[in-house]
Scaffold this active site. Structure first.
Site, PDB file in Angstrom:
ATOM      1  N   ILE A 160       1.777  -2.667  -6.404  1.00  0.00           N
ATOM      2  CA  ILE A 160       0.957  -1.873  -5.495  1.00  0.00           C
ATOM      3  C   ILE A 160       0.833  -2.683  -4.214  1.00  0.00           C
ATOM      4  O   ILE A 160       0.544  -3.881  -4.244  1.00  0.00           O
ATOM      5  CB  ILE A 160      -0.423  -1.554  -6.108  1.00  0.00           C
ATOM      6  CG1 ILE A 160      -1.276  -0.708  -5.149  1.00  0.00           C
ATOM      7  CG2 ILE A 160      -1.160  -2.797  -6.514  1.00  0.00           C
ATOM      8  CD1 ILE A 160      -2.598  -0.237  -5.749  1.00  0.00           C
ATOM      9  N   SER A 161       1.081  -2.057  -3.068  1.00  0.00           N
ATOM     10  CA  SER A 161       1.105  -2.768  -1.791  1.00  0.00           C
ATOM     11  C   SER A 161      -0.281  -3.284  -1.418  1.00  0.00           C
ATOM     12  O   SER A 161      -1.302  -2.715  -1.825  1.00  0.00           O
ATOM     13  CB  SER A 161       1.608  -1.849  -0.681  1.00  0.00           C
ATOM     14  OG  SER A 161       2.952  -1.493  -0.884  1.00  0.00           O
ATOM     15  N   PRO A 162      -0.343  -4.358  -0.626  1.00  0.00           N
ATOM     16  CA  PRO A 162      -1.641  -4.824  -0.129  1.00  0.00           C
ATOM     17  C   PRO A 162      -2.333  -3.727   0.674  1.00  0.00           C
ATOM     18  O   PRO A 162      -1.673  -2.928   1.349  1.00  0.00           O
ATOM     19  CB  PRO A 162      -1.265  -6.012   0.772  1.00  0.00           C
ATOM     20  CG  PRO A 162       0.071  -6.463   0.289  1.00  0.00           C
ATOM     21  CD  PRO A 162       0.768  -5.222  -0.171  1.00  0.00           C
TER      22      PRO A 162
END
Length: 407
Positions: free
Chosen positions: A89-91
């Site tokens: 999951i992206s920052p």
């Protein structure tokens, strides 16, 4: 406690939005709500995101519902987190940046390539009319579909399939956002973009990617190059067609002299997730330029990252060398927040399997060379270089970074 600290460092790598739809989930408990607000203030608004609809949506979407239970305590840190199936999951900042960049409107029909956990789709859901999102990994896509439905995002439509092909039955789309990286823009996505529409996509080699923003005008794409980034690859047909592939037997640092800034944006090329760092051109110890990290708030990010392929079964050790100078540097509030260079190693399914360190560089010292030989874990297949103050304070200068394998 030390084990937790290392995990926080390893998760640094790898490595949006108010509107028509109001999700049915309750506002969670006060703890997570406070965490979200702090996340937006510190990591998103504090890092330059200005769109108020994006900021509002980021305050609403419960990111802790999109990560595994053992990582909920890290959900509102500005970290990429593993979600299984070799995906992340992206920052939060990257999600907000991508969303702000496409400028979502309440009437937009948006296509997302790479559903992942569903977090980006949920952020978009509050800003646009409909989101169509495609995930190639069946197990991941099914979990995301269930999660999005349970949380009440009824304007998000999911599909299991190869994102390279897009979603032709629902085309054209006002906006297309791609959260995985191909080498080139897939032609089906160009075809499915509405005239006047916008496409945001990370393009490039496996560990050297840049965000590109395209706008369709008279059937052609008008192009703008944005900031460096690092995403997991777009698998399926896109990966099969990749022409330049990483060489795990020859790991290397790209632009370790920090000389290249092709688009003259004052950010060094080939490095991503740059925070509180400047490319300087006065009295460099090597060449014409060096990097300078500056930070006066403890725990605040000041760093750069770069990834590489490495085969630990063949490469036993690496020699790292660089020029370093620093002034009044100190660690942050946590013991691991020290100025230095950290190499995070990952196995074939992108689990963190250890770190190696160069530093810490505390206090004050003029330019000098530092050098160290480190061992590579046999299971390592990827590595991420993290360089900077890393939550510490002061001024750090670096130049001429080299990494060489030792046979």
């Amino acid at each position: 406690m030390q084990r937790l600290n290392k995990n926080v460092l390893s998760l640094l790598f790898l490595t949006a939005l108010l509107g028509l739809c109001q999700p049915a989930f309750s506002q969670n408990n006060e703890y997570f709500r406070n965490q979200r607000n702090e996340m937006v203030t510190r990591y998103i608004e504090g890092e330059g995101i200005k769109n108020q609809r994006v900021l509002s949506s980021m305050r609403q979407v419960p990111r802790h519902e999109f990560v595994s239970s053992n990582l909920k305590h890290l959900a509102y840190q500005d970290l990429a987190l593993p979600i299984g199936y070799k995906q992340t999951i992206s920052p939060p900042y990257i999600v907000a940046y991508m969303t702000e960049t496409i400028d979502p409107q309440p009437t937009d029909k948006v296509l997302e390539i790479g559903t992942g956990s569903g977090f980006q789709a949920a952020v978009l859901a509050g800003l646009v009319k409909d989101v169509y999102t495609i995930e190639i990994v069946e197990g991941l896509g099914k979990k995301a579909a269930v999660r999005l439905k349970q949380l009440g995002y009824d304007n998000v439509h999911t599909r299991i399939g190869d994102g390279y092909l897009g979603w032709p039955e629902e085309a054209p789309f006002d906006k297309i956002i791609v959260t995985c990286s191909p080498e080139k823009v897939p032609q089906p996505l160009i075809d499915q973009l509405k005239e006047g529409g916008t496409l945001l996509i990370p393009l490039g080699e496996r560990y050297q990617q840049v965000f590109h923003l395209f706008q369709k005008e008279k059937g052609q794409l008008k192009h703008k190059r944005l900031i460096p980034t690092l995403f997991v690859p777009m698998t399926g047909r896109s990966e099969d067609n990749r022409e330049v592939k990483p060489d795990p037997l020859h790991p290397e640092i790209v632009n370790g002299t920090f000389e290249v800034d092709a688009n003259q944006d004052q950010k060094v090329d080939n490095w991503h997730y740059q925070r509180r760092v400047s490319r300087m051109t006065d009295e460099a110890p090597e060449g014409k330029s060096y990097l300078q990290f500056e930070n006066d708030v403890r725990d605040q990010l000041s760093q750069i990252l770069q990834g590489m392929a490495i085969d630990g079964s063949k490469i036993k050790s690496l020699e790292i060398s660089m020029q370093v100078g620093y002034l009044n540097t100190a660690q942050g509030t946590k013991a691991y927040q020290k100025p230095g260079l950290i190499i995070h190693f990952y196995d074939k399914i992108r689990r963190n399997i250890g770190q190696a360190y160069l530093g810490p560089w505390i206090g004050s010292r003029d330019w000098h060379q530092v050098k160290k030989t480190i061992n590579v874990p046999p299971q390592a297949r990827e590595a991420v270089i993290q360089l900077g103050l890393n939550g510490g304070t002061g001024t750090l200068k670096v130049d001429d970074l080299k990494i060489e394998k030792i046979d």
